[in-house]
Design a protein around this motif. Structure first.
Motif, short mmCIF file in Angstrom:
data_model
loop_
_atom_site.label_atom_id
_atom_site.label_comp_id
_atom_site.label_asym_id
_atom_site.label_seq_id
_atom_site.Cartn_x
_atom_site.Cartn_y
_atom_site.Cartn_z
N UNK A 253 39.82 37.09 40.58
CA UNK A 253 38.90 36.60 39.56
C UNK A 253 39.61 35.52 38.75
N UNK A 254 38.86 34.51 38.35
CA UNK A 254 39.47 33.40 37.62
C UNK A 254 39.87 32.25 38.52
N UNK B 211 38.30 25.35 46.62
CA UNK B 211 38.68 26.50 45.81
C UNK B 211 40.17 26.39 45.45
N UNK B 212 40.47 26.64 44.17
CA UNK B 212 41.86 26.61 43.70
C UNK B 212 42.19 28.00 43.18
N UNK B 213 43.12 28.67 43.85
CA UNK B 213 43.54 30.01 43.44
C UNK B 213 44.46 29.90 42.22
N UNK B 214 44.67 31.01 41.49
CA UNK B 214 45.48 30.96 40.27
C UNK B 214 46.91 30.47 40.48
N UNK B 215 47.43 30.56 41.71
CA UNK B 215 48.79 30.07 41.97
C UNK B 215 48.80 28.61 42.46
N UNK C 200 37.19 31.42 56.03
CA UNK C 200 38.31 30.78 55.34
C UNK C 200 39.58 31.47 55.83
N UNK C 201 40.60 30.68 56.18
CA UNK C 201 41.87 31.23 56.64
C UNK C 201 42.94 30.93 55.59
N UNK C 202 43.50 32.00 55.05
CA UNK C 202 44.49 31.88 53.98
C UNK C 202 45.86 32.27 54.51
N UNK C 203 46.89 31.50 54.14
CA UNK C 203 48.26 31.86 54.51
C UNK C 203 48.65 33.13 53.77
N UNK C 204 49.09 34.13 54.54
CA UNK C 204 49.39 35.43 53.94
C UNK C 204 50.48 35.34 52.88
N UNK C 205 51.45 34.44 53.09
CA UNK C 205 52.54 34.33 52.11
C UNK C 205 52.13 33.59 50.84
N UNK C 206 50.89 33.03 50.82
CA UNK C 206 50.42 32.32 49.63
C UNK C 206 49.43 33.16 48.81
N UNK C 207 49.11 34.32 49.27
CA UNK C 207 48.14 35.16 48.55
C UNK C 207 48.77 36.51 48.20
N UNK D 85 44.06 41.86 40.07
CA UNK D 85 42.76 41.31 40.50
C UNK D 85 42.37 40.04 39.78
N UNK D 86 43.14 39.62 38.78
CA UNK D 86 42.82 38.40 38.06
C UNK D 86 41.85 38.64 36.91
N UNK D 87 41.56 37.59 36.19
CA UNK D 87 40.66 37.69 35.04
C UNK D 87 39.92 36.37 34.85
N UNK D 88 38.61 36.46 34.71
CA UNK D 88 37.79 35.27 34.53
C UNK D 88 37.68 34.91 33.05
#
Length: 279
Positions: A107-108, A137-141, A245-252, A257-260
């Motif tokens: 989330x967020x 999409x931009x993840x929190x990291x 969507x394919x995400x690199x496992x080492x990047x997630x 759970x995050x916060x919006x």
């Protein structure tokens, strides 16, 4: 005489013996049979084949499948009154997405896209329509992911709906049009009745006034557009991923759970007004 002859022969023999080595060409040692054309410096035999270079390894990937729902909140309001194709839209995820018990989209996370179609409502018929496409999409990291998603539902505080194509459709203006006709008819009836009463025929005056009021209402409808399709700031949208969507496992590697962000919801725009009747 004989001694002179032997002396001359010995001299000839010595001369021939001394000239013989110069007449014979100098040759090196004879090579063994079968090796006449051998290279003077033969290459060293290869002891073993060189090992193949291993292929570069790629990190494991996590698939977010097609059809995954993303609950979003809108950061910038949009409306068919002013929206144009190419205008940006900015969202934020409200709830985390989990794959196999692992948080992959917290989330967020930020999601951006653009308006691909915007059509204003007609004056007589035709509803407002608006289409948006979510692309990034931009993840929190700060991990940036390409995205392809469209809305499947929206809560905007108004009467907007989302059809099967992901198009946001404005509400119908039929209810307000009917109210306009009724109000102008009622007003005309009242005015006509008063004028008719003064002339001694209240009924006829009321009928004439009603007709005039109805025409005035229809004229107002023809000059007025239907309701716009709007998504105010704080509107919530349910988006659906159109392709995996394919995400690199080492990047997630997310531990929470995050916060919006906390955004106030849109105001209620579905206000109903009582329709006055002439009785």
């Amino acid at each position: 005489m004989r001694s002179q002859l032997w002396s001359a022969c010995g001299t000839v023999v010595l001369l021939c013996a001394s000239a013989l080595p110069a007449a014979i060409p100098q040759q090196g040692p004879t090579a063994p049979a079968g090796q006449e054309n051998a290279s003077p410096n033969p290459p060293a035999p290869a002891s073993a084949a060189a090992p193949a270079t291993p292929a570069p390894t790629t990190s494991a990937q996590i698939e977010v499948p097609t059809g995954t729902h993303l609950p979003l909140v809108l950061h910038n309001g949009i409306s068919t009154r002013s929206a144009q194709p190419g205008d940006p839209v900015y969202f934020e995820t409200l709830f985390p997405v989990m794959i196999n018990g692992r948080v992959v989209i917290p989330a967020g996370s930020y999601i951006s896209g653009e308006v691909t179609e915007a059509k204003r409502p007609g004056r007589v018929k035709g509803r407002a329509e608006m289409m948006i496409k979510l692309t990034t999409m931009i993840l929190p990291n700060s991990y940036v992911v390409n995205l392809n998603a469209t809305p499947s539902g929206a809560s905007s505080g108004g009467s907007e709906t989302v059809n099967s194509e992901g198009k946001i459709v404005g509400g119908s203006g039929k209810g307000s049009d009917l109210g306009t006709v009724i109000r102008t008819t009622a007003a005309g009836t009242g005015i006509g009745a008063g004028v008719g009463a003064a002339a001694g025929d209240a009924g006829r005056g009321a009928g004439i006034g009603a007709g005039i009021g109805a025409l005035a209402g229809l004229g107002a409808i023809l000059l007025t557009r239907g309701p716009e399709a709007e998504l105010p700031r704080g509107s919530t949208v349910e988006a659906v991923i159109d392709r995996p969507i394919y995400l690199d496992a080492d990047r997630v590697q997310f531990a929470s759970p995050g916060q919006a962000s906390t955004l106030a919801g849109p105001p209620n725009r579905e206000t109903t007004q009582p329709i006055p009747f002439p009785f």
